[in-house]
Design an enzyme around this catalytic site. Structure first.
Site, PDB file in Angstrom:
ATOM      1  N   HIS A  88      -8.234  -3.133  -6.341  1.00 46.07           N
ATOM      2  CA  HIS A  88      -8.211  -3.288  -4.880  1.00 46.07           C
ATOM      3  C   HIS A  88      -9.361  -2.473  -4.272  1.00 46.07           C
ATOM      4  CE1 HIS A  88      -6.921  -3.079  -0.703  1.00 46.07           C
ATOM      5  NE2 HIS A  88      -6.203  -4.157  -0.958  1.00 46.07           N
ATOM      6  N   LYS A 137       0.852  -1.196   0.000  1.00 45.92           N
ATOM      7  CA  LYS A 137       0.000   0.000   0.000  1.00 45.92           C
ATOM      8  C   LYS A 137       0.894   1.254   0.000  1.00 45.92           C
ATOM      9  CE  LYS A 137      -3.540  -2.815   2.072  1.00 45.92           C
ATOM     10  NZ  LYS A 137      -4.734  -2.922   2.917  1.00 45.92           N
ATOM     11  N   SER A 173      -6.360  -9.745   6.392  1.00 46.60           N
ATOM     12  CA  SER A 173      -5.872 -10.087   7.741  1.00 46.60           C
ATOM     13  C   SER A 173      -5.133 -11.425   7.801  1.00 46.60           C
ATOM     14  CB  SER A 173      -7.017 -10.047   8.750  1.00 46.60           C
ATOM     15  OG  SER A 173      -7.572  -8.739   8.765  1.00 46.60           O
ATOM     16  N   GLU A 228      -9.498  -0.609  -1.849  1.00 45.07           N
ATOM     17  CA  GLU A 228      -9.142   0.764  -1.464  1.00 45.07           C
ATOM     18  C   GLU A 228      -9.173   1.704  -2.666  1.00 45.07           C
ATOM     19  OE1 GLU A 228      -5.541  -0.174   0.638  1.00 45.07           O
ATOM     20  OE2 GLU A 228      -6.722  -1.153   2.210  1.00 45.07           O
ATOM     21  N   GLY A 252      -7.654  -5.408   6.899  1.00 43.41           N
ATOM     22  CA  GLY A 252      -7.259  -4.512   7.997  1.00 43.41           C
ATOM     23  C   GLY A 252      -8.051  -4.810   9.264  1.00 43.41           C
TER      24      GLY A 252
HETATM   25  P1  PGA Z   1      -4.413  -6.788   5.322  1.00 46.47           P
HETATM   26  O1  PGA Z   1      -4.642  -6.164   3.865  1.00 46.47           O
HETATM   27  O2  PGA Z   1      -3.592  -8.034   5.150  1.00 46.47           O
HETATM   28  O3  PGA Z   1      -3.703  -5.736   6.075  1.00 46.47           O
HETATM   29  O4  PGA Z   1      -5.784  -7.105   5.878  1.00 46.47           O
HETATM   30  C1  PGA Z   1      -4.918  -6.983   2.777  1.00 46.47           C
HETATM   31  C2  PGA Z   1      -5.111  -6.168   1.524  1.00 46.47           C
HETATM   32  O5  PGA Z   1      -5.672  -5.058   1.587  1.00 46.47           O
HETATM   33  O6  PGA Z   1      -4.709  -6.592   0.418  1.00 46.47           O
END
Ligand code: PGA
Length: 253
Positions: A97, A14, A213, A99, A173
């Site tokens: 993604h 990220k 996660s 995000e 997350g």
């Molecule tokens: P995370 O993120 O492992 O921190 O949950 C995964 C991702 O957004 O690809």
């Protein structure tokens, strides 16, 4: 699960870390782990400004970008094209993604990016996943719509360049990853949709990864019991020790 010996482990950094020297430090350690984990294809996806520097240093790991534009050159201020990535030594790209979807990226834009990337030879890591889980199965319709919308322009010809990363948004997350049984059920559903789009044999060969996660204590179980071909890791990919443990776990499956 599709018969494929190598597991795929993708680290999505990220917008981290804050400095190039920090990025180099992490990648040095990841490369050392990757040399010992020959049954895993490890892909690191740093922010754009670090790509060039991180890509130099041998092929113990693959390099991915976190985004790309769908045109290859021209008046598109601030965008980065598939060819530009390739000239830097990038071979994977994360597309769609959650995000980025949250910032307004639509299935239509994602479909264009996926097509352009595959046409230029990049491996497309297409992210999909429901925002919430409900009792009456609406999340399945959401996954289906997202998958077929994002792949609307992606023809059978390019399917060998496709990797699907199933990332339930509520598990990203978060404190806990998704239950392995649910991972398994959902990936069966995803493979069925892929099979409708591209045919049974083609769908069987498309790697499906889980993301959300992932940590050293759940990674191997998710892959084994969830029957996925690998993992997309966010936070823990910035912690070289933990990422190395995840890699080691996948290597011994
Ligand atoms: P995370 O993120 O492992 O921190 O949950 C995964 C991702 O957004 O690809």
């Amino acid at each position: 699960m599709a018969k494929r010996s190598k597991k795929i482990l993708i680290g999505n950094w990220k917008m981290n870390p804050e400095t190039l020297s920090g990025a180099k430090e992490i990648v040095r350690s990841v490369r050392a782990s990757a040399k010992l984990s020959t049954k895993v294809t490890t892909v690191i996806c740093p922010p754009f400004p670090y790509l060039s520097s991180i890509a130099q240093g041998g092929n113990s790991i693959k390099i991915g970008a976190q985004n790309v534009f769908f045109e290859n050159r021209g008046a598109f201020t601030g965008e980065v094209s598939p060819s530009m990535l390739i000239t830097l030594g990038v071979s994977y790209v994360i597309i769609g993604h959650s995000e980025r979807r949250r910032l307004g990226e639509t299935d239509d834009v994602i479909a264009k990016k996926a097509l352009a990337s595959a046409q230029y030879g990049l491996k497309v890591v297409l992210c999909i996943g429901e925002t919430t889980r409900d009792e009456n199965g609406d999340y399945l319709r959401a996954i289906e719509a997202q998958l077929s919308g994002s792949l609307a322009k992606f023809s059978k010809k390019h399917v060998s360049n496709l990797i699907v990363a199933y990332e339930p948004v509520w598990a990203i997350g978060a404190e806990k990853a998704m239950d392995e049984r649910e991972v398994h059920e959902t990936t069966i559903f995803i493979r069925k949709i892929l099979s409708n789009l591209y045919g049974r044999n083609e769908a069987a060969a498309i790697p499906i990864l889980y993301g959300g996660s992932v940590a050293p204590d759940n990674a191997s179980d998710i892959v084994k019991k969830g029957e996925v071909n690998g993992l997309l890791v966010g936070r823990e990919s910035l912690n070289p020790k933990n990422f190395g443990m995840i890699m080691k776990g996948l290597n011994s499956i």
